[in-house]
Design an enzyme around this catalytic site. Structure first.
Site, mmCIF file in Angstrom:
data_model
loop_
_atom_site.group_PDB
_atom_site.id
_atom_site.type_symbol
_atom_site.label_atom_id
_atom_site.label_comp_id
_atom_site.label_asym_id
_atom_site.label_seq_id
_atom_site.Cartn_x
_atom_site.Cartn_y
_atom_site.Cartn_z
ATOM 1 N N CYS A 56 1.255 -1.637 -0.115
ATOM 2 C CA CYS A 56 -0.212 -0.452 0.254
ATOM 3 C C CYS A 56 0.631 1.129 0.353
ATOM 4 C CB CYS A 56 -1.272 0.176 1.184
ATOM 5 S SG CYS A 56 -2.403 1.448 0.714
ATOM 6 N N HIS A 93 -3.515 -5.272 1.436
ATOM 7 C CA HIS A 93 -3.233 -5.407 3.087
ATOM 8 C C HIS A 93 -3.917 -7.103 3.490
ATOM 9 C CE1 HIS A 93 -1.755 -1.688 4.417
ATOM 10 N NE2 HIS A 93 -3.223 -0.688 3.813
#
Ligand SMILES: NC(=O)CC[C@H](N)C(=O)O
Length: 491
Positions: A329, A436
């Site tokens: 991310c 994630h």
């Protein structure tokens, strides 16, 4: 009749409230109660995504798992995600509301009280019991006028309230008796009992302590809960990283750079759980020595993290590093060539060069992408199994030229998708993506570790669910009569 609320408040932050609420959720669920957790407001960059794409605190999602239910935004209607420089993104009912400086949030807080009551009421209508968690201490007297999360919630719901103190940090009498003393009479009446948490050693040695607390406090001590080793639940916020003792470096070392406003660092817990793997959180380039891989984690403020990396000398260190490099991310955004935030979505915005380790460019958008996401890896080492994870990001990244994606997204929420995500270098040594929770996928995690030279010394033993282990210990400390009383749902 709305369901009763049982509330846990603490003498300070990090005294173990979240864990205790998780334990109580599991214990209530074991008794057949339909129970839901609730935390009016949480401040953390460790977030989870609900099935319908809302963002809530990770700790609340863990409590929902303890209760055996899927998390919803009602369980944590306000999430404050700090970006540093006293600014935070305020997530309300799962979606970004405003990004505010602390002083402005203080002004606007009052608007949020109806959001809290509406969501708490909804949970009370749907479940048999709601177990609510406070934040910090309920007697921060200068902040009390703006309280949205502690005794204001308890008074609103007339909650039976437990006050928890942490004996391991010392001063347990001052913690508990001082807090009781500073509560208003109407709040004080709601305190059903005290809990002494994190007691190391034989609780029989604390009988005098219990007597003194009860005599002076005028309320019973409902339990002395032992220190529980290696609980292995996701940490509520980055405070836990500061408290963690440095792990002894043995076996395969994976360094995770402790970026400013680090987000979702429980991404790496499944790596740390593997036998023969050490996850080492690092602050300086010199700590890369001996690591087989380095991971750049998520961050709530990518451009600030970018500057921090440069100031610390990580640019050159990462260029010279010969092990594997991965970014998740915000970490993936940092590995790219360019990061632009023209609308100042994070902090003051602006643009900057990335680390230049992947041919990727990122531009921040005003709308946040929060989804539960299913993907397939596009790397041989990662196996063919579907990967389950979640996305939380404002930035959008695109690969440049012929660069290879890392993932093929096949589903977001309930919607089928066919997008590429992430990027990998030609030799596969450097990769990043938005997903994630990636390392919780066994085939992916072990595939990557094997690439790094890891050979599991033995097959990990099947572990008991840490939430069950936790619940058993708390049940033993509180005893059945106390639990019977706490879980009585009709007066
Ligand atoms: N979870 C993250 O790492 C977020 C990355 C970045 N701050 C974004 O919003 O795009």
């Amino acid at each position: 009749m709305p369901a009763p609320v049982l509330m846990v408040v603490g003498t300070a932050s990090s005294v173990g409230k979240s864990t205790l609420v998780a334990a109580l959720c599991r214990l209530a669920a074991r008794r057949g109660l339909r129970v839901a957790p609730f935390k009016a407001q949480n401040m953390s960059n460790n977030a989870a995504v609900t099935a319908d794409g809302g963002e809530i605190a990770r700790s609340t999602a863990v409590q929902a798992a303890a209760a055996g239910i899927a998390p919803t935004v009602a369980m944590n209607p306000i999430l404050i995600k700090p970006e540093g420089q006293r600014r935070s993104q305020i997530v309300v009912e799962g979606k970004p509301w405003q990004t505010l400086a602390a002083a402005d949030f203080w002004q606007r807080k009052a608007l949020l009280w109806p959001v809290i009551t509406r969501n708490l009421d909804a949970l009370r209508a749907e479940y048999d019991l709601v177990i609510a968690e406070g934040a910090g201490s309920p007697v921060e007297l200068n902040l009390k006028a703006g309280d949205l999360v502690n005794m204001r919630v308890a008074v609103y719901a007339q909650a039976r309230t437990l006050l928890v103190g942490d004996i391991d940090r010392g001063g347990i009498f001052a913690q508990l008796l001082g807090t009781l003393m500073l509560l208003e009479p109407a709040e004080r009446r709601l305190i059903e009992g005290l809990i002494v948490n994190r007691f190391r050693g034989d609780p029989a040695l604390f009988v005098d302590g219990v007597r003194i607390l009860e005599e002076r406090g005028g309320v019973p001590v409902l339990g002395v809960v032992p220190w529980i080793e290696d609980l292995d639940l996701p940490a509520e916020d980055a405070v836990a990283l500061d408290q963690a003792r440095p792990a002894p470096a043995h076996g395969l070392v994976i360094a995770v750079i402790r970026l400013p406003a680090i987000a979702n660092f429980d991404d790496f817990d499944p790596l740390a759980r593997e036998p023969g793997v050490t996850v080492r959180y690092i602050d300086y380039p010199s700590q890369l020595a001996g690591a087989a891989a380095v991971i750049l984690p998520g961050t709530k403020h990518t451009l600030a993290a970018r500057r921090w990396l440069r100031e610390r000398g990580f640019d050159a260190a990462l260029r010279q590093f010969t092990g594997a490099i991965a970014g998740i991310c915000g970490g993936y955004q940092l590995l790219g060539e360019r990061i632009s935030d023209p609308l100042a979505v994070e902090g003051a915005g602006g643009e900057d060069d990335g680390l230049g380790l992947l041919p990727v460019e990122t531009v921040f958008a005003p709308d946040k992408q929060t989804t539960q996401t299913v993907a397939k890896a596009q790397a041989a080492w990662a196996g063919a199994a579907e990967l389950h994870g979640y996305e939380i990001h404002m930035g959008r990244s695109r690969r440049l030229g012929e660069a290879q994606p890392l993932l093929r997204i096949v589903r977001r929420g309930a919607t089928p998708a066919a997008d590429d995500d992430g990027c990998q270098s030609v030799d596969g040594r450097v990769w990043g993506c938005y997903l994630h929770g990636l390392f919780a996928n066994d085939e992916f995690r072990r595939g990557w570790l094997r690439q790094l030279g890891w050979q599991p010394a033995f097959d990990p033993l099947p572990q008991t669910d840490p939430l069950d282990r936790l619940a058993d210990q708390v049940a033993a400390a509180l005893g059945s009569p106390v639990l019977d009383r706490l879980f009585t749902i009709s007066p």
